[in-house]
Design a protein around this motif. Structure first.
Motif, PDB file in Angstrom:
ATOM      1  N   UNK A  69      59.303  35.061 -10.785  1.00 44.70           N
ATOM      2  CA  UNK A  69      58.705  35.227 -12.153  1.00 44.70           C
ATOM      3  C   UNK A  69      58.188  33.739 -12.638  1.00 44.70           C
ATOM      4  N   UNK A  94      58.368  44.398 -14.538  1.00 49.23           N
ATOM      5  CA  UNK A  94      57.784  44.808 -15.561  1.00 49.23           C
ATOM      6  C   UNK A  94      57.327  43.377 -16.602  1.00 49.23           C
ATOM      7  N   UNK A  97      53.997  42.172 -15.127  1.00 51.40           N
ATOM      8  CA  UNK A  97      53.085  43.127 -15.373  1.00 51.40           C
ATOM      9  C   UNK A  97      52.426  42.770 -16.952  1.00 51.40           C
ATOM     10  N   UNK A  98      53.421  42.765 -17.756  1.00 50.76           N
ATOM     11  CA  UNK A  98      53.172  42.498 -19.067  1.00 50.76           C
ATOM     12  C   UNK A  98      52.414  41.247 -19.309  1.00 50.76           C
ATOM     13  N   UNK A  99      52.994  40.283 -18.445  1.00 50.54           N
ATOM     14  CA  UNK A  99      52.260  38.915 -18.664  1.00 50.54           C
ATOM     15  C   UNK A  99      50.719  38.761 -17.830  1.00 50.54           C
ATOM     16  N   UNK A 352      64.334  44.964 -21.830  1.00 47.64           N
ATOM     17  CA  UNK A 352      63.004  44.024 -22.099  1.00 47.64           C
ATOM     18  C   UNK A 352      63.077  43.458 -23.327  1.00 47.64           C
ATOM     19  N   UNK A 353      63.523  44.351 -24.437  1.00 44.62           N
ATOM     20  CA  UNK A 353      63.472  43.860 -25.847  1.00 44.62           C
ATOM     21  C   UNK A 353      64.714  42.985 -26.361  1.00 44.62           C
ATOM     22  N   UNK A 354      65.835  43.444 -25.467  1.00 42.65           N
ATOM     23  CA  UNK A 354      67.037  42.821 -26.129  1.00 42.65           C
ATOM     24  C   UNK A 354      67.826  41.724 -25.290  1.00 42.65           C
ATOM     25  N   UNK A 355      66.967  41.306 -24.079  1.00 41.75           N
ATOM     26  CA  UNK A 355      67.805  40.501 -23.113  1.00 41.75           C
ATOM     27  C   UNK A 355      67.958  39.190 -23.631  1.00 41.75           C
ATOM     28  N   UNK A 356      67.008  38.550 -24.278  1.00 42.58           N
ATOM     29  CA  UNK A 356      67.136  37.279 -24.694  1.00 42.58           C
ATOM     30  C   UNK A 356      67.951  36.992 -25.759  1.00 42.58           C
ATOM     31  N   UNK A 357      67.872  38.175 -26.748  1.00 46.08           N
ATOM     32  CA  UNK A 357      68.741  37.986 -27.910  1.00 46.08           C
ATOM     33  C   UNK A 357      70.388  38.140 -27.414  1.00 46.08           C
ATOM     34  N   UNK A 359      71.400  37.626 -24.478  1.00 49.78           N
ATOM     35  CA  UNK A 359      71.890  36.686 -23.896  1.00 49.78           C
ATOM     36  C   UNK A 359      72.405  35.377 -24.389  1.00 49.78           C
ATOM     37  N   UNK A 360      71.645  35.091 -25.619  1.00 50.67           N
ATOM     38  CA  UNK A 360      72.169  33.757 -26.347  1.00 50.67           C
ATOM     39  C   UNK A 360      73.649  34.359 -27.110  1.00 50.67           C
ATOM     40  N   UNK A 361      73.550  35.422 -27.639  1.00 50.74           N
ATOM     41  CA  UNK A 361      74.847  35.901 -28.045  1.00 50.74           C
ATOM     42  C   UNK A 361      76.046  36.032 -26.991  1.00 50.74           C
TER      43      UNK A 361
END
Lengths: 368, 424
Positions: A69, A94, A97-99, A352-357, A359-361
């Motif tokens: 990616x 996905x 594709x979004x990018x 897709x929505x929550x991965x980054x959030x 991951x930080x937690x």
């Protein structure tokens, strides 16, 4: 004079080198990006070799899927895309594709119909999770356990991973939230169907972390799919999560005292994308390859070399025996009826929505 | 006409004033020298400086929101985000129109991903909204406020509008704030909720562990360097090969070898259990934690400490030590007062090399660090490779770069950079 000559020579050389790079794609070559190892080998045997034999196209393998990616984004910004077809998991596909980094595929015109004349869209069915993604295989993340280290009653449920009294010893888990959060909630009494709704609430996240807290000190956290098989083989862990194909190879090829715990397996997809912005000529060749490599027979062929389930419904009956070991492959597929019953379907749009959030937690939780 | 030789300018053979002619020759020489290194300069500029600067620039760049949603950003300017009221209908109408245009160009998902870094759920919110907005037809579908809230209840919550407004400027401090566990809000920078704070911890850990690794490298490297400089040539050469051999072995091989040595069923634990020093049920945990990272990285970076120390020690005449002793110094005094001060430049050079290499290390902590032994570079790699949040990755990298420069400057102030020798 000498100086000028040197500079001229340097300039000429760099020009030649530059044009060589630009023209690196000779008309009869294409670069396919994949994961390497046994997986690339299964693609080589099932797709690349027959395709090259028919068309005469030379296929170059680039084992960069793990960082595809980021590299695709960099290539896109540099306006120099050197890849023709890229193998990625559904989630990253996905995002690509979004990018706008992957081209949109129309299953009706760009993919082969099933032999019984069912349209490709229906044949792939639910596995077409993104308009840019052509799925190849269904794989799963599941647990393997050391048969000699778990006592007289082997584990039968994914929740046994959380039972450190009945099964003392280390376990290995991936050091990211995907899968772990779901398993934690599932084993804390949340119904399969409600897991993602619960996970969206902060109470639900606390609940998942609290459950993971109970085994935190008993876990070796790993990043790569290859680590857990090694840890199992060394007896460093008594059970661990990894991709089902890795466990198959550990059990059937390397003959280690390890067994599969299919319960709670989380199914995911892996497949192809074609980078956006290829020249028409290269795009046409990539599409031609995809049309060939994702038809019913080829997908079934791949399962001769690696125990990942073909993404097409029509391929399932064609799954046969392992090409070298001669064992029946169907029961080793995540999609076999017995295993499917105990499976868990990953919710792509949730992650897709929550991965980054998350991951930080998750990293903050790990570091504590 | 006669020329006065005392006042006339000196002329060269071709009749030009000598000064001018000399100046021209010198200039030509300089240009030639410059031309000789021009390919290298150009290469360094194009292949090293430009990519780094352009990558670091991403830590403040944020034009995607204003580019994709221009009308919304404009209308939001007159909306007071702190009042706690939803924006007026014109903002909703602007958003509906912006999203419709963006969806046609397939750009709505990109801005959704960007804002999802700030507020989870925006990615799917934009996707969902775009699917509906594509079918809307200008004013005929007004009012848009109810319509958008119907598509997704988030549009009726003030949070999303605040996020949009806060992150609509072309340049942002948001990534830098994120990099130090803070975030940008309508009422100024705020700390992240406690359960998300991890990056400052990782910065601290990276610094502390790099210092420890540097320290262990000095302790282990000093005696080896001394032996190298003082043994007879034959033995010193053999020792040198032993120092360099690991240097020529692949990094991954060496790191994996430490796994075999240190793991609980590994060589060291097996030995300790067989000797009866450790109970079989209480095998030591030496890998997948800080210890693993420190041991493996000390081993890998040791040559970078030994070689500068060795080259400095080699230049110290052995007569100095003998002179000190003959003047009545004990072994310790002779070493500490006479020998050691002369080796400080070597220690300094080695320390800077090891510390700067350690602070940016990535592969080794990733393999042997487990969850407690990873560095900030592993988070940078995650941002760049996995989450594609290049802004955050660039901000973290910039902070790391500045930290290294500050430390280098401090070192220069305290020890003096002239006092660093790589040899000679």
């Amino acid at each position: 004079m000498l100086t000028r000559k040197t500079i001229l020579a340097t300039a000429a050389l760099s020009l030649v080198a530059g044009s060589a790079f630009a023209g690196g794609h000779m008309s009869n070559e294409m670069t396919i990006v994949s994961w390497g190892g046994a997986y690339s080998n299964s693609q080589l045997k099932a797709y690349h070799e027959p395709y090259s034999a028919i068309t005469g196209v030379t296929i170059l393998n680039d084992e960069s899927s793990g960082t595809a990616t980021a590299k695709l984004r960099a290539m896109n910004e540099a306006n120099n895309i050197t890849w023709d077809v890229v193998d990625v998991e559904a989630g990253p596909a996905m995002a690509l594709c979004d990018e706008g980094l992957a081209m949109v595929i129309d299953p009706d015109t760009m993919l082969a119909r099933a032999p019984n004349d069912v349209s490709a869209a229906d044949d792939f069915g639910d596995t077409l999770v993104s308009e840019c993604f052509i799925p190849q295989i269904v794989y799963s993340t599941t647990f393997g356990y050391r048969t000699d280290l778990v006592g007289s009653t082997p584990p039968t449920s994914v929740c046994d991973v959380f039972d450190t009294e009945a099964y003392p010893g280390k376990r290995s888990l991936f050091s990211y939230p995907i899968n772990n959060m779901e398993w934690a909630l599932l084993c804390d009494g949340v119904a399969k169907a409600d897991i993602y709704d619960v996970l969206e609430t902060s109470d639900g996240q606390d609940q998942a972390f609290a459950k993971l807290d109970t085994i935190k000190d008993h876990v070796i956290w790993v990043d790569a799919g290859s680590t857990t098989p090694q840890l199992l083989a060394d007896g460093e862990v008594i059970m661990g999560a990894t991709y089902n194909g890795r466990l198959f190879s550990l059990i059937e090829e390397k003959k280690q005292p390890v067994a599969m715990l299919w319960d709670g397996q989380v199914m995911d997809l892996d497949g192809w994308i074609i980078p956006a912005g290829l020249s028409p000529e290269r795009q046409a060749r990539a599409l031609d390859y995809i049309m060939f490599a994702t038809d019913t027979t080829r997908l079934a062929d791949q399962s001769k070399y690696i125990p990942y389930g073909p993404a097409r419904k029509s391929s399932a009956p064609l799954v046969g025996k392992h090409a070298e070991l001669g064992i029946d492959m169907a029961p080793h597929m995540p999609t076999s009826p017995a295993n499917l019953e105990r499976a868990f379907l990953m919710n792509y749009s949730f992650w897709a929505d929550y991965r980054d959030d998350f991951d930080a937690k998750f990293q903050a939780w790990l570091a504590k | 006409m006669s020329v006065n030789p005392a006042t006339a300018p000196l002329l060269s053979a071709d009749g030009m004033p000598l000064k001018k002619s000399l100046g021209r020759a010198l200039r030509r020489q300089k240009i030639r020298a410059l031309m000789l290194i021009a390919p290298l300069l150009l290469f360094v500029f194009v292949a090293f400086i430009m990519p780094i600067v352009s990558m670091l620039f991403r830590s403040v760049e944020n034009d995607i929101v204003a580019d994709t949603l221009p009308q919304t950003v404009l209308e939001l300017q007159s909306w007071d985000a702190e009042l706690g009221e939803l924006p007026p209908e014109v903002v909703y109408a602007a958003l509906a129109s912006d999203i419709k245009i963006a969806a046609k160009a397939r750009k709505h998902t990109k801005v959704g991903l960007r804002l999802n870094y700030e507020q989870s759920g925006v990615a799917s919110l934009f996707k969902k909204t775009a699917r509906k907005a594509k079918k809307w037809d200008g004013d005929a579908d007004a009012p848009f406020k109810e319509k958008l809230i119907e598509v997704h209840k988030s549009w009726g919550e003030i949070e999303i509008w605040q996020t949009l407004k806060v992150h609509s400027s072309n340049y942002t401090s948001g990534y830098f704030l994120n990099a130090i566990d803070m975030r940008k809000t309508v009422s100024g920078p705020e700390f992240q909720p406690e359960e998300k704070q991890v990056l400052i911890l990782l910065f601290k850990r990276t610094l502390v562990m790099s210092l420890i690794i540097m320290g262990t490298c000095i302790l282990l490297g000093y005696p080896v360097a001394w032996l190298l400089a003082n043994l007879p040539a034959r033995q010193a050469n053999l020792l040198m090969i032993l120092v360099l051999l690991p240097f020529w072995t692949s990094l991954l091989v060496r790191t994996s070898a430490w796994k075999v040595m240190l793991q609980q069923q590994g060589v060291i634990n097996d030995l300790l259990v067989q000797l009866g020093l450790v109970a079989d049920s209480a095998r030591l945990v030496m890998i997948n934690n800080e210890t693993g990272t420190i041991v493996a990285m000390t081993h890998i970076l040791l040559p970078f400490m030994i070689l500068p120390m060795y080259s400095v020690m080699q230049t110290i005449p052995p007569t100095y030590l003998r002179a000190a002793k003959s003047l009545g110094a004990t072994n310790w005094t002779a070493f500490w007062r006479v020998y050691f001060p002369q080796t400080v430049p070597g220690i300094g050079a080695g320390s800077i090399l090891v510390f700067i290499l350690a602070i940016g290390y990535y592969i080794t902590p990733e393999i042997v660090g487990g969850s407690k032994g990873v560095f900030i570079s592993n988070r940078i790699a995650y941002s760049i490779l996995k989450s594609l949040n290049w802004g955050l990755g660039a901000a973290l990298a910039s902070i790391l770069l500045v930290a290294v420069l500050v430390l280098y400057w401090t070192y220069d102030k305290i020890v003096g950079i002239d006092n660093v020798k790589l040899g000679g």
